[in-house]
Motif scaffolding. Structure first.
Motif, PDB file in Angstrom:
ATOM      1  N   UNK A 147      -0.220 -10.087  -1.565  1.00 49.31           N
ATOM      2  CA  UNK A 147      -1.126  -8.944  -1.543  1.00 49.31           C
ATOM      3  C   UNK A 147      -1.242  -8.410  -0.133  1.00 49.31           C
ATOM      4  N   UNK A 148      -1.200  -7.089  -0.008  1.00 48.43           N
ATOM      5  CA  UNK A 148      -1.471  -6.509   1.291  1.00 48.43           C
ATOM      6  C   UNK A 148      -2.957  -6.211   1.417  1.00 48.43           C
ATOM      7  N   UNK A 149      -3.366  -5.887   2.616  1.00 46.94           N
ATOM      8  CA  UNK A 149      -4.780  -5.733   2.913  1.00 46.94           C
ATOM      9  C   UNK A 149      -5.396  -4.553   2.173  1.00 46.94           C
ATOM     10  N   UNK A 150      -4.655  -3.456   2.083  1.00 47.96           N
ATOM     11  CA  UNK A 150      -5.204  -2.260   1.435  1.00 47.96           C
ATOM     12  C   UNK A 150      -5.442  -2.492  -0.051  1.00 47.96           C
ATOM     13  N   UNK A 151      -4.477  -3.123  -0.725  1.00 50.05           N
ATOM     14  CA  UNK A 151      -4.636  -3.391  -2.158  1.00 50.05           C
ATOM     15  C   UNK A 151      -5.801  -4.336  -2.415  1.00 50.05           C
ATOM     16  N   UNK A 152      -5.960  -5.335  -1.563  1.00 51.34           N
ATOM     17  CA  UNK A 152      -7.058  -6.282  -1.717  1.00 51.34           C
ATOM     18  C   UNK A 152      -8.408  -5.618  -1.478  1.00 51.34           C
ATOM     19  N   UNK A 153      -8.455  -4.704  -0.533  1.00 50.86           N
ATOM     20  CA  UNK A 153      -9.700  -3.977  -0.276  1.00 50.86           C
ATOM     21  C   UNK A 153     -10.081  -3.103  -1.466  1.00 50.86           C
ATOM     22  N   UNK A 212       0.819  -1.200   0.000  1.00 45.03           N
ATOM     23  CA  UNK A 212       0.000   0.000   0.000  1.00 45.03           C
ATOM     24  C   UNK A 212       0.850   1.247   0.000  1.00 45.03           C
ATOM     25  N   UNK A 213       0.236   2.403   0.016  1.00 42.05           N
ATOM     26  CA  UNK A 213       0.975   3.658   0.017  1.00 42.05           C
ATOM     27  C   UNK A 213       1.885   3.749   1.229  1.00 42.05           C
ATOM     28  N   UNK A 214       3.133   4.148   0.968  1.00 42.49           N
ATOM     29  CA  UNK A 214       4.124   4.239   2.042  1.00 42.49           C
ATOM     30  C   UNK A 214       4.343   5.689   2.416  1.00 42.49           C
ATOM     31  N   UNK A 215       4.324   5.976   3.706  1.00 40.43           N
ATOM     32  CA  UNK A 215       4.555   7.313   4.220  1.00 40.43           C
ATOM     33  C   UNK A 215       5.815   7.272   5.064  1.00 40.43           C
ATOM     34  N   UNK A 216       6.790   8.093   4.778  1.00 38.82           N
ATOM     35  CA  UNK A 216       8.036   8.056   5.558  1.00 38.82           C
ATOM     36  C   UNK A 216       7.800   8.463   6.995  1.00 38.82           C
ATOM     37  N   UNK A 217       8.450   7.735   7.872  1.00 40.23           N
ATOM     38  CA  UNK A 217       8.359   8.052   9.290  1.00 40.23           C
ATOM     39  C   UNK A 217       7.109   7.563   9.964  1.00 40.23           C
ATOM     40  N   UNK A 218       6.300   6.796   9.270  1.00 40.84           N
ATOM     41  CA  UNK A 218       5.064   6.292   9.860  1.00 40.84           C
ATOM     42  C   UNK A 218       5.050   4.781   9.758  1.00 40.84           C
ATOM     43  N   UNK A 219       4.747   4.123  10.852  1.00 44.72           N
ATOM     44  CA  UNK A 219       4.696   2.659  10.888  1.00 44.72           C
ATOM     45  C   UNK A 219       3.339   2.171  10.443  1.00 44.72           C
ATOM     46  N   UNK A 220       3.331   1.269   9.491  1.00 46.45           N
ATOM     47  CA  UNK A 220       2.072   0.719   8.992  1.00 46.45           C
ATOM     48  C   UNK A 220       1.581  -0.360   9.929  1.00 46.45           C
ATOM     49  N   UNK A 221       0.288  -0.341  10.179  1.00 50.59           N
ATOM     50  CA  UNK A 221      -0.336  -1.315  11.073  1.00 50.59           C
ATOM     51  C   UNK A 221      -1.419  -2.059  10.306  1.00 50.59           C
ATOM     52  N   UNK A 222      -1.369  -3.382  10.343  1.00 57.15           N
ATOM     53  CA  UNK A 222      -2.414  -4.193   9.747  1.00 57.15           C
ATOM     54  C   UNK A 222      -2.373  -4.263   8.237  1.00 57.15           C
ATOM     55  N   UNK A 223      -1.244  -3.832   7.598  1.00 57.46           N
ATOM     56  CA  UNK A 223      -1.172  -3.873   6.141  1.00 57.46           C
ATOM     57  C   UNK A 223      -0.056  -4.788   5.667  1.00 57.46           C
ATOM     58  N   UNK A 224       0.322  -5.782   6.456  1.00 62.03           N
ATOM     59  CA  UNK A 224       1.352  -6.698   6.033  1.00 62.03           C
ATOM     60  C   UNK A 224       0.875  -7.583   4.903  1.00 62.03           C
ATOM     61  N   UNK A 225       1.789  -7.875   3.996  1.00 58.06           N
ATOM     62  CA  UNK A 225       1.437  -8.707   2.846  1.00 58.06           C
ATOM     63  C   UNK A 225       1.255 -10.151   3.279  1.00 58.06           C
ATOM     64  N   UNK A 226       0.332 -10.819   2.625  1.00 60.79           N
ATOM     65  CA  UNK A 226       0.081 -12.234   2.857  1.00 60.79           C
ATOM     66  C   UNK A 226       0.097 -12.960   1.530  1.00 60.79           C
TER      67      UNK A 226
END
Length: 427
Positions: free
Chosen positions: A61-67, A31-45
């Protein structure tokens, strides 16, 4: 899925390609990456994509792309997360069907199945069987659309798995009960308790699958929502371009009337064109709605018949577990309850027998203690330091002991005869 892969190539999405153990390329979407921010719940499976021709490939696929691709909310994808334990569910959405049936967790669209990658036997069997059926039916006409065939296989494997577990539990629990009846021990009681817990959990799982199928059968709206192929064809056959052209036409007449003086001929012809175009769109939409409603009725009947077959199957499996009056003559739960009751009665009988034996031994011991106390009292009296003429005869004390012993023995046997007369002891 090719459109999906190319549609997420901008710089805001991180895309990577890696090789799996078989050497096949797997696509990784982030999903979209923002510098300095930790992504939560968007790990690829890892997911398995199976298209309508039976071809499969592994995707990351990560959760955001699948949604975004399947137009699903996050709460629907939580049903497919292996970290959460949710009961079985089948959800019909605008562009996909979310299936969570035991170990089979997948998203079914009009063109493909996105299956949660797992080493579980049910998942592997579902993938291989679905690919085999789709490849064999390439040249054959099938009345069921793609999404119904994928859903049918998921229901089939789930129902067969639950029925096999019921039969396996039935085969394992009876020897344990027989062993408990023959040998009462803590280990056997613990095994019976564990099997009883398994039986309750299995009953709840079968009940949930049955209730989910029944819920879908009772709601025509949910069944109509699951006709993904019909909705896709309808969207392609009746686009909204006519409505846009109508709005452009009405806008054009307004511009013309604002820039030039009104002419009766032009105003009449413009209004007639607007009315004619509007009537054409309305007639086409009515025709499309009538055709769509008739097709939906046929598809609902197809889906309802499909669901009814597996509803009957799960209902029979549930009847083996539950005692349902006037429906199932014999059920595992009923047989198990009777078997456990018989075992408990046998255990209580054995415990009662042991308790009776202990009581009998206690009575014998009490009677013997009473007789021995009388003998000890006589010997204690003669052991006192006092003068008596009986001590002048050396053999007199021996006769006292013999006579006292005979009296005590006679008294003891009198107690035994009394207990047998009162049927305290078995004859």
């Amino acid at each position: 899925m090719e459109e999906f892969q190319t549609s997420y190539q901008p710089h805001s999405v991180n895309t990577s390609v890696r090789r799996n153990a078989d050497g096949n390329a797997t696509n990784s979407f982030q999903g979209p990456s923002f510098p300095g921010r930790k992504k939560r719940g968007h790990g690829s499976r890892s997911w398995i994509e199976i298209d309508q021709y039976g071809n499969s490939k592994t995707l990351e696929l990560d959760k955001a792309a699948l949604m975004r691709y399947c137009s699903l909310p996050a709460r629907d994808l939580r049903l497919l997360d292996p970290l959460f334990i949710y009961p079985s569910a089948i959800l019909g959405r605008e562009k996909a069907i979310v299936v969570n049936l035991e170990q089979i967790r997948c998203i079914i669209t009009a063109d493909e199945v996105i299956l949660m990658n797992s080493l579980d036997g049910c998942v592997v069997q579902y993938k291989s069987e679905l690919c085999k059926r789709l490849q064999n039916s390439k040249d054959q006409a099938d009345d069921l659309p793609f999404e119904f065939r994928a859903l049918e296989l998921a229901l089939e494997l789930t129902c067969m798995s639950l029925d096999a577990q019921v039969k396996e539990l039935e085969m394992e629990i009876y020897p344990v009960l027989d062993e408990l009846a023959s040998s009462i021990s803590t280990l056997n009681l613990e095994r019976v308790r564990r099997f009883k817990g398994h039986l309750l959990a299995l009953t709840q799982r079968v009940q949930k699958v049955r209730d989910e199928i029944e819920h879908l059968m009772d709601d025509d709206g949910d069944m109509a929502e699951m006709h993904l192929t019909e909705k896709k064809l309808r969207g392609e056959a009746y686009p909204w371009n006519d409505l846009h052209s109508l709005s452009n036409m009405s806008g054009g007449t307004r511009v013309l009337s604002a820039s030039a003086p009104d002419s009766p001929v032009e105003s009449i012809s413009g209004s007639q064109r607007l009315q004619r175009a509007f009537s054409t769109i309305m007639s086409s939409s009515k025709h499309g709605s009538f055709a769509g409603s008739s097709n939906n009725g046929e598809n609902i009947e197809q889906l309802e018949m499909l669901l009814e077959a597996y509803f009957v199957f799960t209902d029979n499996t549930l009847n083996k577990l539950l005692s349902v009056p006037n429906r199932a003559p014999v059920s595992i739960n009923q047989i198990l309850k009777e078997y456990i009751d018989d075992t408990e009665d046998l255990i209580n009988i054995k415990l009662g027998n042991v308790q009776n034996q202990l009581i009998q031994f206690e009575l014998l011991l009490t009677a013997a203690t009473f007789v021995a106390t009388i003998f000890a009292a006589v010997t204690g009296v003669f052991g006192m330091n006092f003068t008596a003429t009986i001590f002048d005869y050396p053999s007199a004390f021996n006769w006292v002991l013999v006579i006292t012993g005979l009296i005590c023995g006679f008294l003891y046997f009198s107690f035994l005869l009394y207990f047998k007369h009162k049927k305290v002891f078995p004859s």
